[in-house]
Design a protein around this motif. Structure first.
Motif, short mmCIF file in Angstrom:
data_model
loop_
_atom_site.label_atom_id
_atom_site.label_comp_id
_atom_site.label_asym_id
_atom_site.label_seq_id
_atom_site.Cartn_x
_atom_site.Cartn_y
_atom_site.Cartn_z
N LEU A 165 0.88 -1.13 0.03
CA LEU A 165 -0.03 0.00 -0.17
C LEU A 165 0.88 1.16 -0.08
O LEU A 165 2.09 1.17 0.50
N THR A 166 0.28 2.24 -0.40
CA THR A 166 1.09 3.56 -0.38
C THR A 166 0.44 4.63 0.33
O THR A 166 -0.75 4.38 0.92
N ARG A 167 1.03 5.76 0.80
CA ARG A 167 0.68 6.70 1.59
C ARG A 167 -0.71 7.27 1.15
O ARG A 167 -1.56 7.48 2.30
N THR A 168 -0.88 7.46 -0.08
CA THR A 168 -2.05 8.03 -0.46
C THR A 168 -3.26 6.94 -0.27
O THR A 168 -4.41 7.36 -0.60
N THR A 172 -8.17 6.54 1.83
CA THR A 172 -9.28 6.04 1.02
C THR A 172 -9.69 4.92 1.52
O THR A 172 -10.92 4.48 1.71
N LEU A 173 -8.73 4.14 2.12
CA LEU A 173 -9.24 2.71 2.83
C LEU A 173 -9.88 2.88 4.15
O LEU A 173 -10.50 1.87 4.82
N LEU A 174 -9.16 3.62 4.71
CA LEU A 174 -9.85 4.24 6.09
C LEU A 174 -10.77 5.30 6.34
O LEU A 174 -10.09 6.35 6.90
N THR A 178 -8.09 10.38 9.94
CA THR A 178 -6.96 11.43 9.51
C THR A 178 -5.79 11.12 9.78
O THR A 178 -5.57 10.68 11.13
N PHE A 179 -4.85 11.07 8.66
CA PHE A 179 -3.56 10.43 8.84
C PHE A 179 -2.66 11.63 8.83
O PHE A 179 -2.81 12.63 7.87
N ASP A 180 -1.54 11.73 9.49
CA ASP A 180 -0.42 12.49 9.26
C ASP A 180 0.47 11.95 8.29
O ASP A 180 1.11 11.12 8.53
N TRP A 188 4.43 0.17 2.13
CA TRP A 188 4.38 -0.71 3.22
C TRP A 188 3.75 -1.90 2.73
O TRP A 188 2.84 -1.75 2.11
N PRO A 189 4.29 -3.12 3.36
CA PRO A 189 3.51 -4.51 3.29
C PRO A 189 2.25 -4.49 4.21
O PRO A 189 2.30 -4.14 5.25
#
Length: 201
Positions: A165-168, A172-174, A178-180, A188-189
């Protein structure tokens, strides 16, 4: 974001249609089986089956009909007894008003020797992402507990697939979390997971 949009993203990351192609590869249904998908949504699972060369009867049922998916209620299936070789309830069972009634209906329309297959996301699904968001995945398979409480004795298996998965992808998935961006690596795997319970006499 709608579940279909999240599925489309995960399909891109997995390299095949999530969850339908992955699930059907694991189930290995007979190519001529008559299949009912309860809670079929837009019929993606059935289209995946047909595209793979499935020749049996394929029926989809949902409270919100779409295309070839007909309107219907999982608690009162509009089919005679013993109509289908496989009845699928994928990511829908825990949302039913009366799961026991829906399970009885699935059993009723299953042919002798056929299967009722109930699948839901497993505790390992997006585990690394959820951990980074401070969510601790449920360690218990509540679906299995529910099936056992209804008197069902399924054969159970946990299916997992590795993805990057990517930072972006995170927001979308959660949705609603809110993510920093600085707290997340660029990639990351992670794991996609379905827990599949098969009820068969």
């Amino acid at each position: 974001m709608a579940l279909s949009e999240r599925d489309a993203l995960l399909s891109t990351r997995l390299g095949r249609a999530w969850p339908h192609a992955a699930l059907l590869d694991a189930l290995r249904l007979s190519g001529h089986a008559d299949v009912l998908d309860v809670g079929a949504g837009t019929g993606d699972l059935l289209r995946t089956l047909r595209a793979a060369g499935h020749t049996g009867r394929l029926e989809g049922l949902d409270t919100a009909p779409h295309g070839t998916v007909r309107a219907g209620d999982a608690h009162a299936l509009p089919y005679p007894e013993g109509t289908f070789d496989a009845v699928l309830l994928v990511r829908v069972f825990m949302h039913l008003q009366d799961p026991a009634a829906a399970l009885r209906e699935a059993e009723r329309v299953r042919r002798p020797g056929g299967q009722v297959i109930v699948a839901a996301h497993g505790p390992a699904h997006l585990q690394a992402l959820r951990h980074s968001a401070g969510e601790i995945p449920d360690a218990h398979d509540t679906l299995l507990e529910h099936l056992r409480a209804l008197g069902a004795a399924p054969r159970s298996q946990v299916l997992t697939w590795s993805v990057t998965l990517t930072r972006t992808d995170a927001s979308t998935l959660l949705p609603g979390v809110t993510f920093d961006p600085r707290a997340l690596p660029a990639t990351w795997p992670d794991t996609l997971s379905l827990v599949v319970h098969t009820l068969q006499p």
